[in-house]
Every structure is written in C-alpha cells, then in structure tokens.
Design an enzyme around this catalytic site. Structure first.
Site, mmCIF file in Angstrom:
data_model
loop_
_atom_site.group_PDB
_atom_site.id
_atom_site.type_symbol
_atom_site.label_atom_id
_atom_site.label_comp_id
_atom_site.label_asym_id
_atom_site.label_seq_id
_atom_site.Cartn_x
_atom_site.Cartn_y
_atom_site.Cartn_z
ATOM 1 N N ASP A 293 -34.322 -26.175 86.172
ATOM 2 C CA ASP A 293 -33.894 -27.417 85.538
ATOM 3 C C ASP A 293 -34.957 -28.467 85.829
ATOM 4 O O ASP A 293 -35.855 -28.262 86.651
ATOM 5 C CB ASP A 293 -32.537 -27.852 86.105
ATOM 6 N N HIS A 294 -34.861 -29.580 85.127
ATOM 7 C CA HIS A 294 -35.641 -30.771 85.467
ATOM 8 C C HIS A 294 -34.732 -31.775 86.164
ATOM 9 O O HIS A 294 -33.620 -32.037 85.697
ATOM 10 C CB HIS A 294 -36.206 -31.437 84.202
ATOM 11 N N PHE A 467 -30.521 -32.265 82.558
ATOM 12 C CA PHE A 467 -29.707 -31.387 81.721
ATOM 13 C C PHE A 467 -30.564 -30.423 80.915
ATOM 14 O O PHE A 467 -30.392 -30.257 79.713
ATOM 15 C CB PHE A 467 -28.784 -32.195 80.795
ATOM 16 N N HIS A 468 -31.490 -29.743 81.627
ATOM 17 C CA HIS A 468 -32.393 -28.786 80.985
ATOM 18 C C HIS A 468 -32.313 -27.415 81.654
ATOM 19 O O HIS A 468 -33.332 -26.854 82.065
ATOM 20 C CB HIS A 468 -33.836 -29.286 81.044
ATOM 21 N N PRO A 469 -31.120 -26.810 81.780
ATOM 22 C CA PRO A 469 -31.046 -25.499 82.434
ATOM 23 C C PRO A 469 -31.689 -24.418 81.576
ATOM 24 O O PRO A 469 -31.606 -24.435 80.340
ATOM 25 C CB PRO A 469 -29.540 -25.272 82.579
#
Length: 551
Positions: A293-294, A467-469
């Site tokens: 994630d980020h 919110f970048h899984p």
C-alpha cells in the site's frame, strides 16, 4: 442456472474493462458478477462529494486492518468499493499511470511482457485525454476513459508548482507522459462535471450489448472440477446458485477479495486452508502474500489569506455548490479539488521519483473529517515504494466473513527514514518565496516536531493509508513458487481461471492505482482473446544527474 463463455467476478476498475473488451465483438457471451448496487446519486457522481461514498456501508466493504504492530496497534480503514465501478466509484478520481520503470521492474521480476513498452499501448487504448503539453505519441485520445484536468483557479495551486521550481525541482506539463518527475497539474477521471468511473466509462456502454449481463450476487467460491474452473458459486436473492463458464472464470474482485475468493476455492497455502476445513485444490503459498500500500501524511499550514476552500465548509455553501452541480454539472462540485501534484526523488542515487504529492487548498482529512477551523492548505506526501509487506488471510471458511488484513505498515526501517525525508523536503518547499504571502503557522506536524524521534512519533500516530492495496496474487514466472498467476494472468495450477486486477502487481506502482488497474483489465482481455497490441518503445525522461543530485 446461467451459463456464459466468460464469467467475471467483480465489476470494479479491471472488471469493467474486461467486460467491455470481452463482449466487444459480440462473439462471446459474458456474465459479470457484482455484489454491490447502483452508483446512481450525487454522492458518487459529484466529484467534490468524494469523501462521502467511502464512508457509506452501502458503497464500501468496510474493511479494517488488524492492529498494526508498528503503528502502535492502530487499525486503519481499508475502503474497497462495493458498487458497480468498484473502487473507481468511491476513490479520489486521481489519474496516474505510474512510471515507465515500474513496469520494467515488473518484467524483470518475472512478469514477461509487462514492461513499459508492452503496457503503454493499453494505457493509450483506454484513454481519451483532454490535457495539453508533453510530448506527442505518449497519450491516447479515443478510449472510453476521459482524463481531464481541473481549472486550477485557486492561486495556491500555482504557488505550489512555483515553490517546487524555486526549490530547484523540475516542472512537468504531463506527469503521465514522457516526464513524470516534477511539479505540475494533476489529472482526473472526471468528464463534463461527473465522476468518470470504470462503470461510466466501460460497464454501462457495454451493458447495451445483448451478449453481456450484470448479475447482482455475492461470489462464494470458484467451482473447480478435475483441475479446471467451470463456474462460480454465488449467493443470489437468498439462494445459492452456480453460474457456469464454458471457457474461463476471471476474478477481478480487488487486492482484498480476490485472494479471499481463491482461498475459499481451495487455492492458497495448503496448511492455512486445511485449518479452515477447505479442501486444497492447488497449493499456492503466495495467495494473499506480498500485500502493499501507499501511506501518506498531511503537512498542513494555516493560510494568511481567506482564499481556501474553508469558506465553503458550511451547510449553506455546500447546498449552493450541490445545487449548482445538480443543475449545471459545473462549479466547485465538478472537481475533486486535487488539481496540482508533484513527483520527486528523495535523494541522489534514486533513478526515478519515489515521493508523490497531492496538493489541496484546504486543511482537511481525505475522508472529510477533522477539518481545520480556519483557512489552511495541505500537501499529502508519502514514499512510493515501501519495502514493507503484509498479507490477507481467511478469518474462517465462511464466505460472508471478512478476511484478516495486515499490511505490516512501517515494518522496514527504511520506511521511517523515507517519511522523515518527506516531511523535511515538504517544509522546505513551503518555505519558498511563492508561499510567502500565504504561509502561516505549521498546523501539522507542528513547529515543535523536529528531531527524528519526534517525526517518527508523529508518523506513528497520524500516518494514513492512501487506499492503494495491491500485490496479493502476484504475477510471475510459472516456476516461481510464490507467484499466483503467470504472465497471461492464468492461475498457476488451475485451468480456465485467471486473476486480473491490482492484486497481480508484483510491486506497487508510482502513484494512484486506478489507472494501472484498468490497464490490467485491458491487457488481460487481450491475453484471454489471444491477441495483443504491438509494443511501443519510448524512453521516459530520467534526470541526467540522478546519480549525484537529488534535484
């Protein structure tokens, strides 16, 4: 019992693109399964309302992480879209392809055919670009996905770009083209004042075709007979049904739900599956692993002039903005307000950017909470390529149970150093002359937060997911024991089954993930149909002194 040539699980960013392309020539019958409902209504369609849908159970799966051990036991939210369009219907509408070197790294790690030369044609095919600047030949202008830029009427957006230039960084006219590195305008998936989600761009036009059907149901497992996927078991209108696939099943259910569905279907780590009473069909220990994630923090300042969006942070102004948008699709409601961006390198010796900025002319959290009482602005900043890895595992064999999610955020010592650099470089940018008329006190982290330990404490308490899984069904060579899918997106060890969404990323890309996820759907569709676009060899801009200079 319904039957089709192809059954797709998940009408999200990649799934919508798959449905569009697989049904395009009319030769194949396609079913696409989506548990979520309609995207109608202003909370999704009005760009400025972006903070609402991700906090509404009707649109969001409501996932939360397990207590994160390196963040003091905090549980972070992990929104995923439960609606047609998936997370493209609840995200911030920021459009970032990623850097060319991201995809070259994919190919070098075993994803043959996923280097930049091979993915660029798919980015171009999906785009209908309305920007200016940059070099010709890098962007597409006839695809389903409209990509635009905000009006940048607020002077703070221009101050942000000028401050970057004054600090010695590059300026770029098109970070999605030849030159990502630098400060410049941010791109949006917004068209004529509406959120241009994957549902609006791909799914709704495709559903006009007779050979595509949307099935509202919850996928329980993939039905596998004699080593081949032959359908999907779903819960639909209170009954369990099987949707049969004559050719293939394609899972595009997100980096959280795709590995969950594989595990429920008997594909995963055999020991873990047996512990939940699930018969092992294919022992693939990489399923659910490699979760990435980020993370980002908000560096916030009070604004000395009353020019920020705070003037609209009241019920009367919001109502007026909403009314204008409803009747005209114009005004402040027609933008996500993320209209300026930057990609920079954290230090000398880094070949291409590893820090991303979103600039916002207001001091408020992404989810719309904890707004500063007064005028302010902020930069969302975070490192792009964390070395930390987590996993998604089953909580039980019950398909209705949420999976266990642990990103293992900040478990690598390099992540802490990266965030210290992010905060210090951001402070330097805001200290430039371009911001002199605007910069007041530092709200967050605050002037008192200076030492490494103080910055670490701030990060531990305030860092948030972007919110970048991704990464939980990693693509790789067929003989890689930790790969889940091969370079054609086929699940290794099971025939007739593919995965195509952000879960297949070997390593997270440089920026927001909606664009790369749609690209995966586009490219996977061509693999399924046994066709391909010709590669395009173009050299991305790399700072000529990257080995010795940070800027």
């Amino acid at each position: 019992m319904m039957e089709a040539d192809y059954v797709i699980v998940g009408a999200g960013s990649a799934g919508c693109a798959l449905a569009y392309r697989l049904s395009e020539d009319g030769r194949h019958r396609v079913l696409i399964i989506e548990h979520g409902g309609s995207d109608a209504g202003p909370f999704i369609q009005m760009p400025a309302a972006l903070s609402y849908p991700m906090n509404m159970p009707i649109y969001d799966w409501g996932f939360r992480t397990e207590p994160e051990p390196h963040l003091g036991g905090r549980q972070l939210v992990t929104p995923r879209g439960k609606v047609i369009g998936g997370s493209s219907s609840i995200n911030g509408m920021v459009y970032v392809r990623g850097h060319a070197r991201d995809y070259d790294h994919w190919a070098a790690s075993g994803a043959e055919g996923w280097d930049f030369a091979h993915v660029l044609p798919y980015f171009k095919r999906m785009e209908n670009w309305h920007g200016t600047g940059g070099m010709p030949g890098w962007r597409g202008n006839s695809g389903p996905l409209h990509v635009t830029r905000g009006p940048r009427r607020n002077p703070l957006h221009h101050a942000f770009v000028e401050a970057g230039r004054q600090a010695g960084y590059e300026v770029t006219q098109d970070y999605n083209g030849h030159k990502q590195e630098g400060f410049g305008p941010m791109e949006q998936t917004i068209w004529r004042g509406r959120r241009w989600s994957a549902a609006n761009a791909y799914l709704k036009p495709a559903l006009r075709r007779k050979n595509l059907r949307l099935v509202r149901a919850m996928a329980r497992r993939v039905v596998i007979e004699d080593g081949r996927a032959v359908g999907v078991e779903v819960l639909r209108r209170g009954s369990i049904e099987i949707l049969r696939a004559r050719r293939e099943v394609i899972i595009a259910a997100s980096a959280i739900n795709s590995p969950k569905l594989l595990m429920l279907s008997g594909i995963g780590d055999g020991t873990q599956l047996a512990a939940h009473g699930i018969e092992v069909v294919a022992h693939r220990p990489g399923v659910g692993r490699n979760l990435q994630d980020h993370l980002e923090v908000y560096v916030q300042y009070a604004c000395l002039q009353p020019i920020t969006l705070y003037k609209y942070w009241n019920l009367f102004a919001k109502a007026a903005i909403g009314a204008q948008w409803l009747f005209t699709r114009k005004g402040l409601g027609a933008s996500n307000q993320f209209e300026s961006a930057a990609f920079i390198r954290s230090r000398a010796g880094i070949e291409y950017p590893d820090i991303q900025y979103h600039f916002l002319p207001m001091a408020v959290r992404y989810d719309g909470k904890a707004a500063l009482k007064g005028h302010g602005f902020q930069a969302h900043v975070g490192p792009m390529r964390s070395a930390s890895r987590g996993e998604v595992t089953l909580a039980s064999g019950d398909p209705l149970a949420a999976p266990r999610i642990r990103f293992n955020y900040m478990s690598d010592a390099r992540d802490w150093e990266d965030f210290r650099i992010c905060i210090r470089l951001t402070r330097e940018i805001f200290s430039q002359p371009a911001f002199a008329p605007y910069v007041g006190r530092e709200i967050q982290p605050g002037d008192e937060v200076r030492s490494d330990d103080e910055i670490d404490s701030f990060v531990r308490a305030h860092v948030e997911s972007a919110f970048h899984p991704c990464g939980t069904c990693r693509i790789g060579a067929a003989d890689d024991p930790m790969a889940v899918v091969d370079p054609q997106c086929r699940v290794i060890g099971v025939d007739g089954l593919r995965v195509a969404d952000s879960s297949i990323f070997p390593r997270i890309t440089n920026g927001n993930l909606n664009a790369p996820s749609i690209m995966v759907g586009e490219k996977a569709a061509d693999h399924i149909l046994d066709r391909s676009l010709p590669a395009e060899s173009r050299e991305a801009w790399i700072h000529p002194r990257w080995k010795t200079d940070q800027r």
